[in-house]
Design an enzyme around this catalytic site. Structure first.
Site, PDB file in Angstrom:
ATOM      1  N   HIS A 149     -36.577 -15.564 -26.931  1.00  0.00           N
ATOM      2  CA  HIS A 149     -37.254 -15.902 -25.671  1.00  0.00           C
ATOM      3  C   HIS A 149     -37.149 -14.756 -24.679  1.00  0.00           C
ATOM      4  O   HIS A 149     -36.077 -14.192 -24.489  1.00  0.00           O
ATOM      5  CB  HIS A 149     -36.680 -17.191 -25.101  1.00  0.00           C
ATOM      6  CG  HIS A 149     -37.087 -18.372 -25.913  1.00  0.00           C
ATOM      7  ND1 HIS A 149     -36.429 -18.721 -27.075  1.00  0.00           N
ATOM      8  CD2 HIS A 149     -38.124 -19.250 -25.767  1.00  0.00           C
ATOM      9  CE1 HIS A 149     -37.041 -19.773 -27.614  1.00  0.00           C
ATOM     10  NE2 HIS A 149     -38.056 -20.115 -26.844  1.00  0.00           N
ATOM     11  N   ALA A 174     -31.330  -4.711 -22.909  1.00  0.00           N
ATOM     12  CA  ALA A 174     -31.608  -5.468 -24.136  1.00  0.00           C
ATOM     13  C   ALA A 174     -33.095  -5.477 -24.397  1.00  0.00           C
ATOM     14  O   ALA A 174     -33.905  -5.513 -23.464  1.00  0.00           O
ATOM     15  CB  ALA A 174     -31.099  -6.908 -24.003  1.00  0.00           C
ATOM     16  N   GLY A 176     -35.692  -4.241 -27.876  1.00  0.00           N
ATOM     17  CA  GLY A 176     -36.321  -3.068 -28.466  1.00  0.00           C
ATOM     18  C   GLY A 176     -35.356  -1.980 -28.897  1.00  0.00           C
ATOM     19  O   GLY A 176     -35.778  -0.884 -29.263  1.00  0.00           O
TER      20      GLY A 176
END
Ligand SMILES: Cc1cc2nc3c(=O)[nH]c(=O)nc-3n(C[C@H](O)[C@H](O)[C@H](O)COP(=O)(O)O)c2cc1C
Length: 327
Positions: A149, A174, A176
């Site tokens: 999500h 956070a 990728g």
């Protein structure tokens, strides 16, 4: 060695964190392996109950004497589970996805009283400021590239915005990030470390069925999609988020036909459970980030964490430092 104040705050070697992924995506073996390799493992709690959580935390303690964390999805926080998590006295209580009307401070204060540092993950600047004002010790800025999500902002603009907005709190990036290039980039953006999910789902210690791990290896990162279909199938209402998942047969079957999915929700939820059990990666949602395109092998958690730290160090020392000339 890449060392930041986030490492000092928790007494860990590498500024690399396993995101507390729920729904059974994190288990004691994976959490402990990340902590043992010098990062910080975090256990997800969604889909579990207080007694299972207690047993899992005990299993982590048996497998490591290093710090670890326990994660809570705030919009569906459950008192029995939350108390069990605090009783386990993890080094970090991590939180994400609060409802707008929730009082963060009460959860953060109770975590502090249990001796935990409080980590909060948000995908928008105001959300991270709200957590900082409620007393969080560490903020995670999650870009939309992430698996699971997410909100709408990409990491490249979001991370420096959050760093500035919540200063002087340490920030983790956070979304990728799957290798040392991502870690080096996050540090350049002002982050003090990274929190990763997808890369560690494709690890030896991950509880995912081998077919799902292979689907991550096969993904070129261009084949993910932001969708509500997994939540509709699970009969779950998530506050203000889509999830990023692999665009597989399951997603394509229901895309644009969410109304039909709602009508058949119970049967579909059952078939998803069955597909997960059978390792049928075409017929169950698989939450992965765009960084799946950077993942081409299943490795041990230690290889992933140590490799990431070593690669970031190499980039900073040998690629970036030499770009600076005296005029
Ligand atoms: C399968 C899956 C489940 C997740 N569940 C949670 C969760 O329960 N709580 C949470 O804070 N984050 C959860 N996340 C998000 C991760 O904490 C993290 O932000 C994300 O994986 C980072 O992006 P990356 O996958 O590109 O590394 C989940 C991610 C995935 C892939």
């Amino acid at each position: 060695m890449v060392h930041t104040r986030f490492c000092d705050l928790l007494g860990i070697r590498h500024p690399i964190v396993l995101g507390g992924m729920g729904g059974g995506a994190t288990v004691a073996a994976l959490v402990a392996a990340v902590s043992n390799s010098g990062g910080l493992g975090i256990l997800g709690t969604s889909g579990t109950d207080g007694s299972k959580l207690k047993a899992e935390a005990e299993a982590i303690r048996r497998a490591t004497d290093k710090p670890f964390g326990i994660n809570h999805l705030l919009f569906e926080v459950d008192e029995e589970r939350f108390s069990a998590a605090l009783a386990a006295r993890p080094a970090v209580a991590s939180f994400a996805w609060a409802r707008p009307d929730q009082d963060l401070r009460s959860y953060f204060d109770r975590s502090h009283e249990a001796g935990c540092k409080v980590m909060y993950m948000g995908g928008e600047v105001p959300e991270t400021v709200r957590a900082a004002e409620a007393g969080a010790d560490i903020i995670v800025a999650q870009g939309t590239e992430a698996g699971g999500h997410v909100a709408w902002m990409a990491s490249l603009p979001l991370v420096p915005m959050v760093v500035q907005a919540v200063a002087p709190l340490p920030v983790l990036a956070a979304g990728g990030i799957a290798d040392g290039r991502g870690l080096a980039a996050a540090l350049a953006l002002g982050a003090d470390g990274v929190l990763i999910g997808t890369r560690l789902l494709a690890s030896n210690e991950s509880p995912l069925h081998p077919n799902f791990k292979q689907a991550i290896v096969r993904s070129d990162g261009h084949d993910t999609v932001l969708t509500e279909i997994p939540d509709v199938a699970a009969g779950r209402i998530w506050p203000g988020a889509m999830s990023r998942a692999l665009r597989n047969d399951f997603i394509q079957r229901w895309a644009g036909r969410e109304w039909a999915l709602r009508q058949n929700q119970r049967a579909v939820a059952q078939s998803v459970l069955e597909a997960r059990k059978q390792g049928d990666a075409d017929n169950a949602p698989l939450f992965i980030g765009q960084d799946a395109g950077l993942i081409d092998a299943i490795k041990s958690a230690a290889e992933i964490v140590e490799g990431m730290a070593a690669e970031a160090e190499e980039i900073i020392k040998n690629r970036l430092a030499v770009l600076v000339r005296s005029r």
